[in-house]
Design a protein around this motif. Structure first.
Motif, PDB file in Angstrom:
ATOM      1  N   TYR A   1       0.828  -1.286   0.070  1.00  0.00           N
ATOM      2  CA  TYR A   1      -0.010  -0.059   0.083  1.00  0.00           C
ATOM      3  C   TYR A   1       0.978   1.280   0.098  1.00  0.00           C
ATOM      4  CZ  TYR A   1      -3.665  -3.174   1.305  1.00  0.00           C
ATOM      5  OH  TYR A   1      -4.335  -4.497   1.206  1.00  0.00           O
ATOM      6  N   ASP A   2       0.492   2.262  -0.642  1.00  0.00           N
ATOM      7  CA  ASP A   2       1.182   3.605  -0.624  1.00  0.00           C
ATOM      8  C   ASP A   2       0.956   4.342   0.679  1.00  0.00           C
ATOM      9  OD1 ASP A   2      -1.348   4.882  -0.626  1.00  0.00           O
ATOM     10  OD2 ASP A   2      -1.190   5.604  -2.809  1.00  0.00           O
TER      11      ASP A   2
ATOM     12  N   MET B   1     -12.694   0.637 -15.685  1.00  0.00           N
ATOM     13  CA  MET B   1     -12.516   1.592 -14.588  1.00  0.00           C
ATOM     14  C   MET B   1     -11.199   1.870 -14.039  1.00  0.00           C
ATOM     15  SD  MET B   1     -15.267   0.978 -11.699  1.00  0.00           S
ATOM     16  CE  MET B   1     -14.321   1.789 -10.450  1.00  0.00           C
ATOM     17  N   VAL B   2     -10.624   2.568 -13.224  1.00  0.00           N
ATOM     18  CA  VAL B   2      -9.524   2.597 -12.555  1.00  0.00           C
ATOM     19  C   VAL B   2     -10.067   3.162 -11.152  1.00  0.00           C
ATOM     20  CG1 VAL B   2      -7.242   3.250 -11.864  1.00  0.00           C
ATOM     21  CG2 VAL B   2      -7.885   2.701 -14.082  1.00  0.00           C
ATOM     22  N   ALA B   3      -9.698   2.527  -9.944  1.00  0.00           N
ATOM     23  CA  ALA B   3      -9.933   3.006  -8.680  1.00  0.00           C
ATOM     24  C   ALA B   3      -8.863   2.630  -7.631  1.00  0.00           C
ATOM     25  CB  ALA B   3     -11.385   2.320  -8.363  1.00  0.00           C
ATOM     26  N   HIS B   4      -9.138   2.946  -6.432  1.00  0.00           N
ATOM     27  CA  HIS B   4      -8.241   2.346  -5.290  1.00  0.00           C
ATOM     28  C   HIS B   4      -9.004   1.495  -4.431  1.00  0.00           C
ATOM     29  CE1 HIS B   4      -6.689   6.286  -7.404  1.00  0.00           C
ATOM     30  NE2 HIS B   4      -5.628   5.660  -7.154  1.00  0.00           N
ATOM     31  N   MET B   5      -8.108   0.804  -3.749  1.00  0.00           N
ATOM     32  CA  MET B   5      -8.342  -0.313  -2.679  1.00  0.00           C
ATOM     33  C   MET B   5      -7.475  -0.131  -1.396  1.00  0.00           C
ATOM     34  SD  MET B   5      -9.319  -3.742  -4.637  1.00  0.00           S
ATOM     35  CE  MET B   5     -10.786  -4.152  -4.390  1.00  0.00           C
ATOM     36  N   ASN B   6      -8.089   0.028  -0.225  1.00  0.00           N
ATOM     37  CA  ASN B   6      -7.312  -0.007   0.914  1.00  0.00           C
ATOM     38  C   ASN B   6      -7.571  -1.577   1.554  1.00  0.00           C
ATOM     39  OD1 ASN B   6      -9.762  -0.169   2.109  1.00  0.00           O
ATOM     40  ND2 ASN B   6      -9.615   1.873   3.212  1.00  0.00           N
ATOM     41  N   ALA B   7      -7.024  -1.984   2.549  1.00  0.00           N
ATOM     42  CA  ALA B   7      -7.273  -3.492   2.915  1.00  0.00           C
ATOM     43  C   ALA B   7      -8.590  -3.554   3.254  1.00  0.00           C
ATOM     44  CB  ALA B   7      -5.889  -3.444   4.396  1.00  0.00           C
ATOM     45  N   ASP B   8      -9.293  -2.769   3.838  1.00  0.00           N
ATOM     46  CA  ASP B   8     -10.614  -3.052   4.131  1.00  0.00           C
ATOM     47  C   ASP B   8     -11.400  -3.149   2.706  1.00  0.00           C
ATOM     48  OD1 ASP B   8     -10.239  -2.977   6.820  1.00  0.00           O
ATOM     49  OD2 ASP B   8     -11.007  -0.752   6.688  1.00  0.00           O
ATOM     50  N   ALA B   9     -11.500  -2.565   1.839  1.00  0.00           N
ATOM     51  CA  ALA B   9     -11.963  -2.619   0.254  1.00  0.00           C
ATOM     52  C   ALA B   9     -11.633  -4.107  -0.212  1.00  0.00           C
ATOM     53  CB  ALA B   9     -11.530  -1.525  -0.421  1.00  0.00           C
TER      54      ALA B   9
ATOM     55  N   ILE C   1      -2.463  -9.698  -8.903  1.00  0.00           N
ATOM     56  CA  ILE C   1      -1.836  -8.639  -8.514  1.00  0.00           C
ATOM     57  C   ILE C   1      -0.465  -8.579  -9.265  1.00  0.00           C
ATOM     58  CG2 ILE C   1      -0.577 -10.053  -6.807  1.00  0.00           C
ATOM     59  CD1 ILE C   1      -1.296  -7.539  -4.578  1.00  0.00           C
ATOM     60  N   ASP C   2       0.003  -7.602  -9.272  1.00  0.00           N
ATOM     61  CA  ASP C   2       1.298  -7.410 -10.322  1.00  0.00           C
ATOM     62  C   ASP C   2       2.468  -7.901  -9.363  1.00  0.00           C
ATOM     63  OD1 ASP C   2       1.802  -4.968  -8.391  1.00  0.00           O
ATOM     64  OD2 ASP C   2       2.553  -3.839  -9.973  1.00  0.00           O
ATOM     65  N   CYS C   3       3.681  -7.709 -10.211  1.00  0.00           N
ATOM     66  CA  CYS C   3       4.951  -8.349  -9.671  1.00  0.00           C
ATOM     67  C   CYS C   3       5.403  -7.887  -8.228  1.00  0.00           C
ATOM     68  CB  CYS C   3       5.995  -8.195 -10.843  1.00  0.00           C
ATOM     69  SG  CYS C   3       6.209  -6.410 -11.085  1.00  0.00           S
ATOM     70  N   ASP C   4       5.309  -6.470  -7.868  1.00  0.00           N
ATOM     71  CA  ASP C   4       5.801  -5.969  -6.591  1.00  0.00           C
ATOM     72  C   ASP C   4       4.566  -5.721  -5.846  1.00  0.00           C
ATOM     73  OD1 ASP C   4       4.847  -3.923  -7.849  1.00  0.00           O
ATOM     74  OD2 ASP C   4       6.572  -2.511  -7.524  1.00  0.00           O
ATOM     75  N   GLN C   5       3.401  -6.255  -6.038  1.00  0.00           N
ATOM     76  CA  GLN C   5       1.928  -6.262  -5.305  1.00  0.00           C
ATOM     77  C   GLN C   5       1.611  -4.757  -5.147  1.00  0.00           C
ATOM     78  OE1 GLN C   5       1.289  -9.359  -2.555  1.00  0.00           O
ATOM     79  NE2 GLN C   5       2.943 -10.318  -2.974  1.00  0.00           N
ATOM     80  N   ASP C   6       1.782  -3.715  -5.870  1.00  0.00           N
ATOM     81  CA  ASP C   6       1.302  -2.526  -5.732  1.00  0.00           C
ATOM     82  C   ASP C   6       0.129  -1.998  -6.675  1.00  0.00           C
ATOM     83  OD1 ASP C   6       2.756  -1.843  -7.956  1.00  0.00           O
ATOM     84  OD2 ASP C   6       3.941  -0.374  -6.981  1.00  0.00           O
ATOM     85  N   ALA C   7      -0.461  -2.947  -7.333  1.00  0.00           N
ATOM     86  CA  ALA C   7      -1.478  -2.781  -8.008  1.00  0.00           C
ATOM     87  C   ALA C   7      -2.193  -4.113  -8.368  1.00  0.00           C
ATOM     88  CB  ALA C   7      -1.065  -2.239  -9.473  1.00  0.00           C
TER      89      ALA C   7
END
Length: 119
Positions: free
Chosen positions: A15-16, A34-42, A80-86
């Motif tokens: 997570y950022d 679409m593109v959106a954002h997720m936190n751990a709860d989402a 999830i992508d290679c470094d797990q940030d997307a």
């Protein structure tokens, strides 16, 4: 040494600073919705329900896609992508993905300084 996120088989999102990862949503055919954002709860809510839930930065709260319109995104698969940030969410949309009523939030192309609607 490689980051363990790149080699291990354990979900460990990076997570950022705001606690978010970017989530790109396509349908089964690969059309960008679409593109959106997720936190751990989402992310946890999405995994638990099978319907896409995001963190709304403008509302500063969890937001289940389609909560008011009924146009939910039923998750088929998450990657999830290679470094797990997307995240990449492959979904079956129950209607238009965009709040404007367009199938995709990407319904205009850039032409210089103008935006041109896509048929």
């Amino acid at each position: 040494m490689a980051d363990p996120r790149e080699t291990e088989l354990r979900l460990d999102p990076k997570y950022d600073a705001a606690g978010l990862v970017t989530a790109v949503v396509t349908d089964r055919a690969g059309a960008l919705l679409m593109v959106a954002h997720m936190n751990a709860d989402a992310l946890a809510a999405t995994q638990a329900t099978g319907e896409a839930t995001f963190w709304s930065r403008s509302r500063a709260r969890l937001w289940k896609k389609g909560e008011s319109s009924g146009n939910v995104l039923r998750v088929v698969e998450m990657r999830i992508d290679c470094d797990q940030d997307a995240l990449w969410i492959i979904a079956d949309p129950a209607g238009p993905a965009c709040h404007t009523g367009a199938t995709s939030c990407f319904y205009r192309r850039i032409d210089g300084t103008r935006l041109v609607p896509i048929g």
